[in-house]
Design a protein around this motif. Structure first.
Motif, PDB file in Angstrom:
ATOM      1  N   ALA C 198      -6.417   4.331   8.627  1.00 17.12           N
ATOM      2  CA  ALA C 198      -6.153   3.224   8.266  1.00 17.12           C
ATOM      3  C   ALA C 198      -6.022   3.143   6.047  1.00 17.12           C
ATOM      4  N   ALA C 199      -5.866   1.357   6.266  1.00 19.73           N
ATOM      5  CA  ALA C 199      -5.804   1.514   4.770  1.00 19.73           C
ATOM      6  C   ALA C 199      -7.382   1.658   4.635  1.00 19.73           C
ATOM      7  N   SER C 205      -7.176  -4.043  -2.309  1.00 17.83           N
ATOM      8  CA  SER C 205      -6.348  -2.963  -1.875  1.00 17.83           C
ATOM      9  C   SER C 205      -5.559  -2.985  -3.685  1.00 17.83           C
ATOM     10  N   TYR C 206      -6.390  -2.534  -4.664  1.00 17.90           N
ATOM     11  CA  TYR C 206      -5.889  -2.683  -6.543  1.00 17.90           C
ATOM     12  C   TYR C 206      -4.797  -1.772  -6.099  1.00 17.90           C
ATOM     13  N   ALA C 207      -3.908  -2.324  -7.092  1.00 20.26           N
ATOM     14  CA  ALA C 207      -3.157  -1.182  -7.140  1.00 20.26           C
ATOM     15  C   ALA C 207      -3.443  -0.449  -8.166  1.00 20.26           C
ATOM     16  N   GLY C 216      -0.693   3.840   6.197  1.00 21.32           N
ATOM     17  CA  GLY C 216      -2.104   3.090   6.699  1.00 21.32           C
ATOM     18  C   GLY C 216      -1.729   0.891   5.632  1.00 21.32           C
ATOM     19  N   GLN C 217      -1.601   1.393   4.145  1.00 21.45           N
ATOM     20  CA  GLN C 217      -1.764   0.629   3.418  1.00 21.45           C
ATOM     21  C   GLN C 217      -0.208  -0.843   3.987  1.00 21.45           C
ATOM     22  N   THR C 218       0.853  -0.039   4.255  1.00 21.39           N
ATOM     23  CA  THR C 218       1.673  -0.411   5.019  1.00 21.39           C
ATOM     24  C   THR C 218       1.521  -1.879   6.058  1.00 21.39           C
ATOM     25  N   TYR C 219       1.216  -0.918   6.936  1.00 16.69           N
ATOM     26  CA  TYR C 219       0.646  -1.884   8.011  1.00 16.69           C
ATOM     27  C   TYR C 219      -0.607  -3.418   7.470  1.00 16.69           C
ATOM     28  N   TRP C 220      -0.948  -3.001   7.119  1.00 14.21           N
ATOM     29  CA  TRP C 220      -2.402  -3.924   6.591  1.00 14.21           C
ATOM     30  C   TRP C 220      -1.389  -4.777   5.832  1.00 14.21           C
TER      31      TRP C 220
END
Ligand code: HEA
Ligand code: HEA
Ligand code: CUA
Ligand SMILES: [Cu+2]
Lengths: 100, 196, 627, 319
Positions: C198-199, C205-207, C216-220
């Motif tokens: 997962a994320a 979720s800092y860029a 996983g981040q995309t799903y998040w």
């Protein structure tokens, strides 16, 4: 709005046409102005000014905001305040940042 | 117990539920697009140089779309007015026109995008293109949504006119508010992206 | 009468008006605010449980870095709870049984996670996994646990009852909102099974970290978009319901404080969430379409020059995220305050002290919460002017909180205090929120924030407000309103065990965090700071906190058993077991579809307890004035 | 209060502005303690006094006290004082009043997953050109050695050395993701953000060795070693009087054993490297181990170190 008489609606319709014409005119004006290639500052100022007028026309007449209930105004004013905060604060943070 | 004020107006607020509802929804939409415009400002201020929209984008097409969308706004409000004047046939005609305008808008937009992709311009090219595609894309989705709603009220949904004309008129008014908002967003998108 | 065999049947009873509706329309795609409320509640509690389970495993890694996880334990715990629940439910088709099965599902999830050799070779948790557990713990707890429970469940079930409405203003929208939430939850859970897990970029979720992170981040992001949509639909519904559907005589200043809290909360959700939705879309663009909204020029990741256009800014994400996330934290606390106020009024048998002050404070709090967000960003290179602005707003916002707490404290004076389980949780909430809130002050002042930022001091700060704060308030609410849902009360003894156990453990978990924070120990450290010299002096605390967390888990079992056992075998009660004054107690129990048998009329303010010369020590809002 | 905070884990500090931050921490915590204790006392008293058994019927009006208002006003006033009197001036001093570069030690720190690259201007005091295209394993900051100014530049990894008693200016940036450059013992913390170049400054007043002395403690010889390295802080001799441990000798389990064997119960120890750079912002898998060593030296030691590094550069050119 419901419960408004047919005559009033007829009046409304006339205003709608006027507004439509106004919007068209203003659209042409913005485009025209853009061809003058004003300095960025002015360009932004003018463009936003005209857009605001057009926006207010749509909101005011098509969305009946000129004759809306207090509650709606309250909601929109609140939203507007936060909208402004959202527009200004992040960027101002940028400008205030120490750039040495 | 039935849910009150679905049609009639609540005395102290003078509103029926759906109308308040849609205005609140629009308020959130303001914040949604607001965030994107804010990002635009944020990135532009930070950028060393920023391109002129008219150098990269097709202003005439956008101008055409502006005209189309504004017209659709008028036909929309006219369709509602027709209902207020108990003229269902006119309503059908105007609503039909509104939907048509919406579709034209999308087609033109499709051409505009196609033109860009054809010469290999994508969102990944620059911050400007990124913001251009994101903003117009999101707005496009809103147009699609609006078309779907309007088509429903033009076709199957319009049966309600027979049973509960009052309620149907309200629904069309609410749909109209949304549609006008979509138009309003474009009114700001157009100069910001294309003319500055 | 035994129409209340389980919540399942309870719902059945609630919907008996429309027998024509089949099972699906009645329980699954129901449009009845009470059924939806229960759906929200159960789903949210399960997510709380999952979020907790993740943390239990993280706490092992923090206490005994690099030692193989005693996987069996972490699998058996939820499994055991599942079995117990099934036994309580006697395997009859009922809500209890369903939840039992879902607990087993949680066990299965844990089992999958711990047996994944790529992320847990030899049962040793890798940093990847620790990070994704951390991110998901935060996300699940906030967006899938507390908010849905506080707003979706309590709001949905209680608000219409308390304002004398037959249902929410837009039942279909209400259903849609639940199913958006459900979809969001499913997406989040699915992401655990993706390659790379997962994320793992923190709940913030800092860029650029998140943009370059695993799928996983995309799903998040997709999950968040669903959850935000759900909250938007919900908030529109709440605001319209509260404004339009208040019954006769129920003026704004006669609203129970809980309704006020939900009202303000809804505005926060309505106006603060969209910016994160926009940000989410932009981050999706960055990840999928290769744009650079949050990616500056000239990035070199692990020796490779990233081939992107650049020109973006990582700070933009932070601004948009915190523009949501600070109001969000008040979304976590306001409903809790509402619940606590209700319960304190009821169990002190006297009106809330300074009701109006409370109302004005909560409105002001809601308003201010939109313009303090950058206090999370003091150390991103902020100049004096802006930092001064945000420090000031941050200090200002603490004042209404002080007023609210003070009012609640003073409400106790002169009361006749009943120490039942809901009241115990509500009372404990006050000092716990006090600690959490007070520790917000040194964080809110930029210079002291320098030393404390991103240390365990922050973790301690907000857990005091959300865990022994909000979670306690939510427990209180469950114990308090349970009789309205089922016609039975929950067991007091089990309840008190649950309370004292949780109370002690919570403090043993979170108090040491301040100590570690002052020592400068960073948060999100896979090994709890073992490599850092400055952490050595306080390392021993990690074990203390972990053990406390595991014991806390044990004490939750009492709650779960109590909850499901009481549905069947709890003591039966009247429609108004607590002798309360607000409208929800005017309905039959459980409330039928449409809630009220006749449109209720409201005659007075919400907390008219112990009115002189009145026969009983409470005067319900719906009791007519006798001429 | 500061003592209390130190008891509560607050780390030592060795920078000029540290005491200011600490005293501010102290004041805020006084306020918090006051409120908390005050309210808690009231809380307990009320719960006891008004329990149902003792007070069966509630008083509709409750209390009429104005006290609460005074408390609230009090809190507000203190907060105003804190902001106007402490927070804002202190912050502006951090981010605005930088000392002149010529009187300070100027260093560039470039964060990356998961290391702290430090770049010194060298003898000429001018930073050489850098270019991300030149970044390689051995050239982490992408220094362009062909640039005359770059010739004498010194680049180190996870090893920041600075002289004591003189302002330090650090230009902070990152190559990949957001990190946070934290020197807990010097009350310095600043996010390192890619695409931004953020200056910070502070004046170290204590050397690493001093802090080592200050934080030394007595450790039981039965303890097991875990985590960061320790050193013994005094000389130890066995019964025969021969030295088994010199001061500052690295304490490994073997030495610990010999000391225990020599019949010592408690030994005087300290951290081998108490001052360090820690990363405070989640930056990926290695976030937890993104530790850099920081050594605050006497000016002499610092000079010596610079010359040593410079000499390596020479040999590089020849070889
Ligand atoms: C419910 C959630 C919640 C609440 C209510 C608050 C309330 C406050 N928070 Fe907190 N905060 C979070 C959740 C919350 N916070 C979270 C989740 C984070 C971390 C996010 C992340 O980075 O992951 C965070 C982080 C956070 C930061 C950033 C820290 C950092 O990363 O550097 C700051 C800084 O200003 C801050 C400040 C405050 C302040 C001033 C308040 C004020 O509103 C507090 C006001 C309350 C009081 C002042 C208490 C008053 C009580 C009394 C006076 C009575 C006392 C009586 C007794 C104790 C008996 N918070
Ligand atoms: C609402 C928010 C919330 C809540 C309630 C909690 C609750 C807890 N949190 Fe969490 N936490 C966060 C939000 C929250 N947390 C966030 C946002 C972060 C930051 C993440 C990041 O760094 O990105 C974090 C990070 C975080 C960390 C730091 C990790 C790190 O920095 O490396 C730790 C460490 O101990 C921790 C511990 C705990 C513990 C022990 C609890 C306990 O209090 C848990 C208590 C839980 C319960 C009591 C559940 C009870 C529910 C049931 C029993 C269900 C019953 C079910 C049915 C009846 C069906 N949390
Ligand atoms: Cu670098 Cu954390
Ligand atoms: Cu905050």
């Amino acid at each position: 709005m419901s419960g408004t008489s047919v005559e009033e609606i007829k009046k409304h319709v006339r205003t709608y046409i006027l507004v439509f014409v106004a919007l068209m005119a203003l659209t042409i004006v913005t485009v025209a102005v853009s061809y003058l290639h004003l300095s960025v500052g002015w360009a932004i100022a003018v463009a936003l000014f005209i857009a605001t007028i057009k926006g207010s026309l749509v909101a005011g007449f098509f969305m009946h905001l000129i004759s809306e209930k207090k509650l709606i105004y309250a909601t929109l004013i609140l939203t507007f305040v936060f909208f402004i905060a959202l527009m200004i604060l992040p960027t101002s943070g940028y400008l205030d940042k120490v750039v040495k | 117990m039935q849910i009150p004020y679905t049609v009639s107006l609540r005395p102290d607020t003078g509103l029926f539920n759906a109308k308040l509802g849609v205005w609140l929804f629009l308020a959130s939409e303001v914040m949604l697009f607001g965030a994107l415009f804010s990002s635009y400002v944020f990135l532009r201020v930070a950028a060393p140089e920023w391109p002129h929209g008219y150098d990269l984008l097709n202003v005439p097409l956008a101008l055409l779309n502006t005209i189309v969308l504004i017209s659709s706004s008028v036909t929309m409000v006219m369709s509602w007015a027709s209902l207020m004047m108990k003229d269902f046939v006119k309503y059908k005609r105007y609503m039909g026109l509104t939907i048509l305008c919406g579709l034209i808008f999308l087609v033109v937009k499709a051409f505009e995008y196609g033109e860009k992709f054809a010469v290999g311009i994508t969102p990944a090219d620059s911050t400007f293109m990124a913001i251009y595609f994101t903003l117009t894309g999101l707005h496009g989705l809103h147009v699609v949504g609006g078309i779907i709603v309007n088509t429903y009220f033009w076709g199957p949904g319009s049966k309600m006119w027979k049973r509960e004309p009052e309620r149907f008129t309200n629904r069309v008014e609410v749909a109209g508010l949304y549609w006008h908002f979509v138009d309003l967003v474009w009114i700001f998108l157009f100069p910001v992206l294309y003319l500055l | 009468m035994d129409h209340v065999v389980t919540a399942g049947h309870d719902v059945h009873a609630a919907a008996h008006h429309e027998e024509e509706l089949g099972f699906w329309r009645k329980y699954v795609f129901s449009q009845d605010h009470k059924v939806i409320g229960i759906q929200y509640g159960v789903t949210a509690l399960l997510f709380l449980f999952i979020g907790f389970s993740l943390m239990l495993m993280m706490r092992w890694q923090l206490a005994y870095p690099g030692q193989p996880l005693p996987s069996e334990g972490f699998i058996l715990f939820p499994a055991a709870i599942g079995v117990i629940t099934l036994l309580v439910g006697r395997f009859k088709p009922s809500l209890t049984t369903l939840v039992g099965v879902l607990f087993l599902g949680t066990a299965a999830l844990v089992w999958y996670l711990v047996s994944d050799e790529t992320l847990m070779p030899g049962g040793i948790m890798l940093p990847e996994l620790y990070n994704s557990f951390g991110a998901m713990h935060g996300t699940i707890m906030v967006f899938l646990g507390v908010v849905p429970l506080a707003v979706g469940a309590f709001g949905n079930y209680i608000v219409p009852l308390q304002i004398g409405a037959p249902d929410m203003a837009f039942p279909k929208l209400n259903m849609a909102s639940y199913w958006c939430y459900f979809a969001g939850g499913v997406i989040m859970l699915v992401s655990f099974f993706l390659p790379g897990g997962a994320a793992n970029s923190g709940w913030t979720s800092y860029a650029p970290l998140s943009v370059t992170a695993t799928v996983g981040q995309t799903y998040w992001l997709l999950g968040m978009v669903m959850l935000i949509t759900s909250s938007l639909l919900g908030s529109v519904n709440f605001i319209v319901t509260i404004i339009q559907l208040r019954t006769n005589g129920l003026t704004f200043f006669r609203l129970p404080f809980f309704v006020w809290a939900q009202f303000v909360t809804s505005f926060l959700l309505l106006l603060a969430f969209p910016p994160l939705e926009a940000a989410g879309i932009m981050q999706l663009m960055d990840r999928l379409a290769g744009t650079s909204f949050f990616m500056p020029s000239g990035l070199v990741v692990s020796g490779q020059i990233l081939d992107i256009s650049g020109g973006g800014s990582p700070l933009l994400w932070q601004h948009l995220f915190w523009f949501l996330a600070h109001p969000e934290v008040y979304v976590l606390i306001l409903p809790a305050l509402g619940i606590v106020a209700e319960i304190i009024a009821n169990n002190t048998r006297k009106p809330i002290w300074g009701y109006r002050a409370l109302v004005y404070s909560v409105i002001f709090l809601g308003f201010m919460s939109f313009i303090v967000w950058a206090h999370h960003m003091f150390l991103t290179g902020m100049g004096t002017v802006i930092s001064a602005f945000f420090q000031t707003t941050t200090m200002i916002i603490s004042i209404p909180s002080v007023i609210i707490l003070t009012a609640l404290f003073l409400s106790l004076w002169g009361g006749s205090i009943r120490f039942n389980t809901p009241m115990l949780f509500a009372l404990a909430f006050l000092p716990m929120f006090g600690i959490g809130g007070l520790t917000g002050l040194p964080l809110g002042l930029a210079p002291t924030n320098i030393h404390l930022h991103d240390t365990y001091y922050v973790i301690g700060h907000f857990h005091y407000v959300v865990a022994p704060g909000t979670i306690f308030a939510l427990f209180a609410g469950i114990y308090y309103w349970f009789p309205k849902l089922t016609g039975r009360t929950m067991n007091e003894t089990l309840g008190k065990i649950h309370f004292w156990g949780s109370f002690v453990c919570m403090n043993f978990i979170f108090m040491p965090m301040f100590i570690q924070g002052l020592a400068g120990v960073s948060r999100r450290l896979y090994d709890g700071g073992e490599q850092y010299a400055h952490a050595q002096g306080v390392l021993y605390l990690n074990e203390v906190m972990s053990v406390a967390a595991w014991v806390l888990a044990i004490f939750q079992v009492f709650f779960i058993i109590n909850l499901f056992r009481s549905m069947k075998r709890g003591k039966e009660t009247s429609d108004n077991p607590w002798s309360a004054t607000t409208l929800e107690w005017a309905t039959p129990t459980p409330p039928p579809h449409g809630n009220f048998t006749k449109i209720p009329e409201v005659y007075r303010s919400p907390y008219e307890y112990s009115v002189q010369g009145h026969s009983s020590d409470f005067t319900p809002q719906f009791e007519p004035e006798k001429a | 209060m500061i003592e209390l905070l130190h008891r509560l884990g607050l780390s030592l500090d060795g920078s000029a502005h540290g005491p200011e931050i600490d005293s501010m921490l102290a004041i805020v915590h006084w306020l918090m303690l006051l409120l908390f204790v005050g309210w808690s006392a009231y809380f307990v008293y009320v719960l006891f006094k008004f329990r149902q058994k003792k007070n069966p019927t509630a008083n509709y009006h409750g209390t009429k006290t104005r006290l609460s208002t005074y408390v609230e006003v009090g809190v507000a006033v203190v907060e105003v004082v804190l902001i106007v009197g402490y927070a804002v001036p202190l912050w502006s001093q951090r981010v605005d009043d930088f000392p002149p570069e010529e009187q300070s030690t100027v260093v560039r720190v470039v964060a990356e997953q998961f290391a702290w690259n430090t770049h010194y201007a060298g003898a000429d005091g001018v930073f050489g050109k850098t270019d991300i295209k030149l970044v390689t394993g051995i050239n982490p900051v992408g220094l362009d050695r062909s640039d005359p100014n770059a010739k004498d530049d010194i680049v180190t990894v996870n090893n920041l050395n600075l002289p004591v008693g003189k302002p330090v200016i650090i230009y902070l940036t990152s190559k990949d993701v957001i990190h946070s450059f934290a020197l807990p013992l010097y009350r310095v913390k600043q996010d390192a953000i890619p695409g931004e170049r953020i200056p910070i400054w502070f004046v170290p007043t204590k050397t690493t060795t001093q802090l080592k002395e200050e934080m030394a403690w007595y450790m039981s010889t039965d303890a097991t070693l875990r985590g960061a390295d320790l050193v013994v802080m005094q000389e130890y001799t066995n019964r025969e009087g021969e030295v088994i441990a010199e001061k500052y000798q690295y304490l490994d389990s073997e030495l610990l054993e010999t000391l225990r064997a020599a019949g010592l119960r408690r030994i005087f120890v300290s951290q081998d490297q108490p001052t360090e750079i820690s990363c405070a912002q989640l930056c990926g898998l290695g976030h937890f181990r993104m530790r850099g060593s920081l050594t605050i030296m006497t000016p002499e030691e610092y000079q010596a170190w610079l010359e040593e590094e410079a000499s390596y550069l020479q040999t590089d050119d020849e070889g």
